[in-house]
Design a protein around this motif. Structure first.
Motif, PDB file in Angstrom:
ATOM      1  N   ASN A  56       0.817  -1.211   0.000  1.00 18.05           N
ATOM      2  CA  ASN A  56       0.000   0.000   0.000  1.00 18.05           C
ATOM      3  C   ASN A  56       0.853   1.264   0.000  1.00 18.05           C
ATOM      4  OD1 ASN A  56      -2.996  -0.507   0.038  1.00 18.05           O
ATOM      5  ND2 ASN A  56      -2.336  -1.931   1.642  1.00 18.05           N
ATOM      6  N   CYS A  95      -1.765   4.715   7.355  1.00 21.08           N
ATOM      7  CA  CYS A  95      -2.780   3.686   7.580  1.00 21.08           C
ATOM      8  C   CYS A  95      -3.969   4.251   8.338  1.00 21.08           C
ATOM      9  CB  CYS A  95      -2.149   2.533   8.368  1.00 21.08           C
ATOM     10  SG  CYS A  95      -3.315   1.345   9.071  1.00 21.08           S
ATOM     11  N   CYS A 146      -6.779   1.487   8.227  1.00 15.05           N
ATOM     12  CA  CYS A 146      -6.607   0.443   7.224  1.00 15.05           C
ATOM     13  C   CYS A 146      -6.770  -0.942   7.851  1.00 15.05           C
ATOM     14  CB  CYS A 146      -5.231   0.564   6.570  1.00 15.05           C
ATOM     15  SG  CYS A 146      -3.849   0.154   7.670  1.00 15.05           S
ATOM     16  N   THR A 201       1.121  -3.637   5.646  1.00 17.30           N
ATOM     17  CA  THR A 201       1.374  -3.306   4.243  1.00 17.30           C
ATOM     18  C   THR A 201       1.598  -1.804   4.049  1.00 17.30           C
ATOM     19  OG1 THR A 201      -0.990  -3.074   3.731  1.00 17.30           O
ATOM     20  CG2 THR A 201      -0.015  -5.265   3.501  1.00 17.30           C
ATOM     21  N   TYR A 202       1.645  -1.073   5.156  1.00 17.09           N
ATOM     22  CA  TYR A 202       1.895   0.368   5.138  1.00 17.09           C
ATOM     23  C   TYR A 202       3.201   0.670   5.865  1.00 17.09           C
ATOM     24  CZ  TYR A 202      -2.996   1.360   3.751  1.00 17.09           C
ATOM     25  OH  TYR A 202      -4.188   1.433   3.095  1.00 17.09           O
TER      26      TYR A 202
END
Length: 522
Positions: free
Chosen positions: A305, A311, A334, A339-340
């Protein structure tokens, strides 16, 4: 006294496991930490209870990936200091403000004086310039005073405290980022913030010097992160001029150059301290370039991401909004924070901090490299290495030797009968037979075992073990090199241990006989 056969057995075990573990306590017995929200593990939470103030970091969803509840850490989970403590076999370092009305948290394994929102410069100085802002009274000088006041409860008398400080790993931040945020977040010219840099650096340097005077032997001093990649600055200092953005990362160039200016000046000052105190291990932690790894290539590190969007926050291009912060009811969060890179616009996610920790303390982003220093430091101080600190043995030399044995007509190590055929066994191409082992009456035995690498089809000859021994413990095939760890201890007894012959190590006259890992050799 160790026999040659027992040493050979040890080497065999090493070759099977790939590493040598030395039992004992941690390389550093404790961590003492100063800094701001990048290191605070709960002090702000306790201060908030005392002052009856509410801070975003104390609300959900902060801490959701760690203990499921806010711990006072300004992230979704653990910080760099948490990963460091775990790697050294220590408990998580408690915050100084440990109880509601008491300045406590002292522990034999360390204490964390960092407070979210803390500055390097005194709060009175900053409030005089920025009257509309409230600055937490927890500057670096204040944290140092807390440390001095708490020493008697940690270590007792002056002598014990000097030993405690000397055997501790001291983390100096990161600190200074909040000093710069006052002018930068309200849109002041970068030159205004730049005028603070020498003052901030001088404060850090002064604190380092004072800690050295108190007995500190190992200090880690971080630089600043690339703030031009921060969601908060990308939002508040956005520009319509594309030339102001790095085409590779999307970060603001001038803010990253500002961070590098701080870092370069800090490193210059640290080099000056090293010249005055060559016996002190002063480590620069390159937060900037450790983080730039995933800002340049976020997907390679699992940040699918991206690296710039937060997030948790208040929507917008970078999910950051000064009026809707992470922790507010209307903030968006998020589903997959791992993934951030960015957690709340200012702070990073646990996943990002973990990568930075590994890059710093297990990788190349400290000067000198922390991963090569820990074992040496432990031996120099008479501290045993922890069970999770190992010396890894390299096998490139074995491959090199075997190649020589198999393909060279003459062997420099004297194995004229090459490397693959056993000296003692049951005949056949390699003198090995499951039905006729070495020791059986019908087994054949070579006349010159020192010209063979293999003894019985499974084990090696003494001559081979001798070369392995020398290559490992007197040569370059350990990481870090074992011979560099022993030199300091041996020299204290007036011995050049590298001059000892192979058999000298096992003789009664060995001047290094009896040394254990805790006071020299193992």
């Amino acid at each position: 006294m160790a026999s040659s056969s027992s040493l050979f057995l040890m080497i065999l075990l090493v070759l099977c496991s790939g590493s040598l573990y030395v039992s004992g306590s941690s390389c550093y017995t404790s961590i003492i930490s100063f800094g701001d929200s990048l290191a605070d593990t709960g002090s702000l939470k306790q201060l908030a209870r005392i002052s009856h103030q509410l801070y975003p970091c104390l609300l959900a969803p902060y801490g959701e990936s760690f203990l499921a509840d806010p711990t006072g850490r300004c992230s979704n989970g653990r910080l760099i200091i948490d990963f460091l403590a775990e790697s050294l076999g220590l408990q998580l370092i408690p915050p100084f403000m440990h109880k509601l009305t008491e300045r406590r948290g002292a522990s034999e394994q360390g204490v964390n004086y960092a407070v979210a929102g803390a500055t390097a410069l005194d709060s009175s100085f900053l409030e005089a310039k920025w009257t509309e802002n409230s600055v937490i009274n927890a500057s670096l000088n204040v944290q140092l005073e807390w440390f001095k006041q708490s020493l008697p409860s940690i270590c007792g008398n002056t002598s014990n405290c000097k030993n405690f400080i000397g055997s501790s790993l001291i983390l100096m931040g990161e600190i200074g980022g909040n000093d710069y945020s006052f002018p930068l977040l309200v849109g002041e010219p970068i030159d205004e913030a730049k005028s603070y840099v020498p003052l901030v650096i001088d404060t850090i340097v002064s604190t380092v010097n004072e800690l050295i005077d108190m007995g500190a032997q190992t200090l880690v001093v971080p630089g600043n992160f690339p703030i031009g990649c921060s969601s908060s600055y990308l939002t508040t200092r956005s520009s319509d001029n594309d030339d102001e953005y790095d085409p590779t990362t999307g970060c603001l160039i001038n803010l990253n150059e500002f961070a590098e200016y701080h870092n370069n000046l800090l490193q210059t000052k640290l080099n000056q301290i090293r010249e005055v105190h060559p016996d002190v291990t002063l480590i620069y932690a390159d937060y900037y370039n450790a983080a730039m790894q995933f800002y340049r290539s976020p997907n390679e590190f699992g940040f699918t991401n991206g690296a710039l969007k937060a997030c948790c926050g208040g929507e917008g291009p970078f999910n950051y909004n000064l009026t809707v912060r992470c922790g507010d009811e209307s903030a968006t969060v998020c589903d997959q924070p791992d993934t951030y890179v960015n957690w709340d616009g200012v702070h990073l996610t646990e996943a990002a901090y973990k990568i930075i920790f590994k890059s710093l303390f297990q990788g190349p982003y400290t000067t000198p490299q922390f991963s090569s220093l820990c074992a040496t430091t432990a031996l120099q101080r008479g501290v045993e290495l922890s069970s999770d600190m190992c010396i890894n043995f390299e096998y490139a030399f074995l491959l090199k030797l075997l190649t020589a044995y198999c393909y060279c007509k003459s062997d420099p190590n004297g194995f004229t009968n090459r490397a693959l055929k056993a000296c003692c066994g049951g005949e056949g191409s390699f003198n090995y037979n499951l039905t006729m082992r070495c020791g059986d009456e019908l087994a054949t035995v070579c006349d010159q075992p020192d010209t063979y690498v293999n003894w019985d089809g499974v084990h090696l000859t003494e001559a081979a073990y001798k070369i392995i021994f020398k290559s490992l413990f007197q040569g370059p095939y350990t990481t870090p090199q074992f011979n560099s760890l022993c030199a300091t201890l041996a020299s204290r007894r007036g011995v050049d241990y590298r001059a000892l012959s192979y058999l000298d190590w096992f003789s009664e006259e060995n001047p290094l006989k009896g040394l254990s890992c805790s006071n020299g050799l193992t």
